[in-house]
Each structure stands twice: as structure tokens, then as C-alpha cells.
Design an enzyme around this catalytic site. Structure first.
Site, PDB file in Angstrom:
ATOM      1  N   LEU A   1       0.839  -1.196   0.000  1.00 62.95           N
ATOM      2  CA  LEU A   1       0.000   0.000   0.000  1.00 62.95           C
ATOM      3  C   LEU A   1       0.871   1.242   0.000  1.00 62.95           C
ATOM      4  O   LEU A   1       1.702   1.435   0.887  1.00 62.95           O
ATOM      5  CB  LEU A   1      -0.933   0.003   1.216  1.00 62.95           C
ATOM      6  CG  LEU A   1      -2.045   1.056   1.236  1.00 62.95           C
ATOM      7  CD1 LEU A   1      -3.226   0.571   2.073  1.00 62.95           C
ATOM      8  CD2 LEU A   1      -1.578   2.399   1.770  1.00 62.95           C
TER       9      LEU A   1
ATOM     10  N   HIS B   1       7.572   1.743  11.264  1.00 65.31           N
ATOM     11  CA  HIS B   1       8.107   3.025  10.795  1.00 65.31           C
ATOM     12  C   HIS B   1       7.106   4.128  11.154  1.00 65.31           C
ATOM     13  O   HIS B   1       5.889   3.885  11.130  1.00 65.31           O
ATOM     14  CB  HIS B   1       8.311   2.960   9.281  1.00 65.31           C
ATOM     15  CG  HIS B   1       9.073   4.101   8.710  1.00 65.31           C
ATOM     16  ND1 HIS B   1       8.478   5.308   8.406  1.00 65.31           N
ATOM     17  CD2 HIS B   1      10.389   4.234   8.383  1.00 65.31           C
ATOM     18  CE1 HIS B   1       9.388   6.129   7.900  1.00 65.31           C
ATOM     19  NE2 HIS B   1      10.556   5.508   7.889  1.00 65.31           N
TER      20      HIS B   1
END
Length: 338
Positions: free
Chosen positions: A127, A231
Site C-alpha cells: 500500500l 516506521h
């Protein structure tokens, strides 16, 4: 909002490549390599053309486009059964408890074990949303439309689904986890290994990686601190996955240590709550906000819209959504509340 999600085509290669260059590394499913991306689009084309209702090793690629301009602004992928072409490796974080009677002391040691536990699962991944479009709920449209696609093609997907989140990448584009664990055995930095994996697969991990568990206490502080941590740009994605019913079960990525989220496919909220209905009216301007989808395989498309669920089992949707999806009264759509 005039954006829609649709099946990828071969002529999406260049815009897909341009987006791949913006990922910043650690994004295995979207490598900035034309040949690799062309291969993905080729696999997707074969998957969309396959109309048999059975699970096999396939990959679907979906594209987010502006329905007015045709500009491509995002992408996502679905893998139907991982670990078939080559093993699907993860590290599993677990604890070994030991007791010494002489010292009257219990010691609990965390370990990372190389496993293929998730082999055979389906995967949602790849994505990416263009940085200029990260507002207005487009990320949510990308993410949740994948689950409508699964619901609409349920026989093609496994009973368990996973999502890998990118781990911590430093300002140099390196990975503290890779440097502290696998990098010690491979003689290549994270960027080299990540790129090689994206292009060639991770069989080299099986060939060269020690099969013994790694004691977390023996890693440096930088490597330990990022195990199972997404992240910063993936924290919103992790929350969306949790809202869908995914959970972190101790599996982490073998390259960057990012968390792998897992769920039972039929318990994913957007799969479980999706509805298939026939359109009885295209005029609703007020109603429940929803993600609406139609089509099958290569003709799949999805967008935001307003819906009204009628007592007779039909659905009414707003005219803009009907135009974006190219549907009319009597057609069938799937939808789930936004």
C-alpha cells in the site's frame, strides 16, 4: 471525492515506477525497478484473468486513480497464498524461561526464531499513497477496498490474512535491526539486501542465515529497540489494521524488524460487515457514508459514496458514486460503512 480504486493494467507501469521511487526503501512489495514491477503487473494480469474459484499462488495489484483526470495516485496489493514460490520467513519473538535451584533464580530470555509459521496465509500489502494525496481519507479507501475485494472473491483467499508493516529505517536509509542481526552474516547492507529480496526473493536468507535462535539480550541497543516497531509513517496503517481486527502476535520482518499483523479472514471487520445488494435507486444525496464496490476481478472498482440500505434488501446510492463506478439501477454492488 472523485477517486476510485480499480484493477491494475500493463500501461500502469510508468506511474507505478514513479511512485516506487518515492517510497524511501524498505518497501519490498513496491521496488523502484521497472522489470520487477512489470513482472508484478504480469502476475496480476494472469490473476485477474483466472476465473476459477480456488486458492493458488496469485498476486492482485489495485490502482487508485482520479476518475476525472486519470492521474494515478496510489496502489495496493493482495497475495492469495504466500510461501508457495519460496518460503515465507519471519522471526518469531518468544521467551525461554529457565530456573536454577542452586541460585534460586528464574531467568527469562527473549529469543528470535526463524520460522515459516505464516506460510499459506493471504497477505495484504504494497500500500502506497502519493505524498500529495495523504489527506481526505484516501489511505483508508486504499486499505479497506482490499477487504471488499477479498469479500467479493472469498474463495480465492486463505482463512488467515497477514500484513507486514515497514520497520524503522534511519536517516541513511539503513536498518538498525538488519545491522544488529542478519547483516552480521551476509556482508551486505540493508539497502542491498532489501533490493535483492524485492527482485529475487528471500531464498538467500534460507541459504545463509543461521537456523539457531538469536538471543535478544545479545543484540545492541539500537537493534533491540526497534523489534516489532513500525516506521513512523506506518503508525496510522497499524491503527487501521487494529481497527479491522488484526493483531501483533510476535512475528517480525526478517529484514527491518517491523511487526507482522495477523487476522482470521472472516473476522476482518470490512469482510465481515460487507453487504451485497442490488441498486434500486440512484439519487441519494444524504445517507450513510460508505465504501462501495462493484465488478469482478479485472472489472473491480471501488469508491466512497453515500448509501441507504432499504428494507426490501436493496440499496440506494448517490449519483456521483454511481457515475464513478459506472453502475445503474438493477446492478449489484458491495458496500461497507465508512
Amino acid at each position: 471525492m472523485t477517486f476510485r480504486l480499480r484493477a491494475a493494467r500493463a500501461d500502469d507501469l510508468e506511474p507505478l515506477y514513479e511512485m516506487a521511487k518515492l517510497t524511501g526503501g524498505g518497501f519490498t512489495n513496491l521496488p523502484p525497478d521497472r522489470n520487477a514491477l512489470s513482472g508484478k503487473l504480469g502476475r496480476a494480469s494472469a490473476a485477474f484473468a483466472n476465473e476459477t474459484d480456488e486458492i493458488c499462488d496469485e498476486q492482485f495489484v489495485l490502482i487508485l486513480e482520479n476518475a476525472q483526470t486519470g492521474a494515478i495516485r496510489g496502489t495496493c496489493q493482495l497475495m492469495t497464498q504466500v510461501g508457495q514460490q519460496w518460503p515465507f520467513y519471519s522471526y518469531r519473538l518468544n521467551t525461554l524461561t529457565q530456573y536454577s535451584q542452586e541460585l534460586d533464580r528464574t531467568v527469562r530470555a527473549e529469543m528470535l526464531s526463524l520460522v515459516t509459521d505464516l506460510e499459506g496465509s493471504s497477505e495484504v500489502g504494497g500500500l502506497f499513497l502519493h505524498p500529495n494525496e495523504r489527506a481526505g481519507g484516501l489511505g483508508l479507501l486504499l486499505a479497506r477496498s482490499r477487504y471488499l475485494f477479498i469479500a467479493m472473491h472469498r474463495a480465492r483467499f486463505a482463512d488467515r490474512v497477514l500484513a507486514e508493516l515497514r520497520g524503522i529505517i534511519d536517516e541513511r536509509g539503513g536498518s538498525p535491526f538488519w545491522d544488529g542481526v542478519a547483516g552480521r552474516f551476509f556482508g551486505m547492507n540493508f539497502q542491498e539486501a532489501d533490493y535483492f529480496n524485492a527482485i529475487n526473493g528471500n531464498q538467500f536468507i534460507a541459504d545463509l542465515m543461521p537456523k539457531h535462535p538469536v538471543y535478544v539480550a545479545m543484540l545492541d541497543d539500537d537493534a533491540r529497540s526497534v523489534i516489532g516497531v513500525p516506521h513512523p509513517t506506518g503508525r496510522a496503517a497499524m491503527r487501521m489494521l487494529e481497527n479491522e481486527g488484526f493483531h501483533y502476535d510476535g512475528y517480525v520482518d526478517i529484514f527491518d524488524g517491523g511487526p507482522t499483523m495477523v487476522a482470521r479472514t472472516d473476522e476482518v471487520v470490512s469482510v465481515k460487515n460487507s453487504e451485497q445488494r442490488t441498486i434500486s435507486g440512484i439519487e441519494t444525496t444524504e445517507g450513510e457514508r460508505a465504501i462501495i464496490a462493484t465488478g469482478k476481478l479485472a472489472t473491480f472498482r471501488a469508491c466512497y459514496g453515500a448509501r441507504k440500505l432499504n428494507e426490501d434488501g436493496t440499496i440506494s446510492i448517490d449519483a456521483q458514486a454511481a457515475d464513478i463506478l459506472d453502475v445503474k439501477g438493477g446492478d449489484t454492488v458491495w458496500s461497507v460503512a465508512r
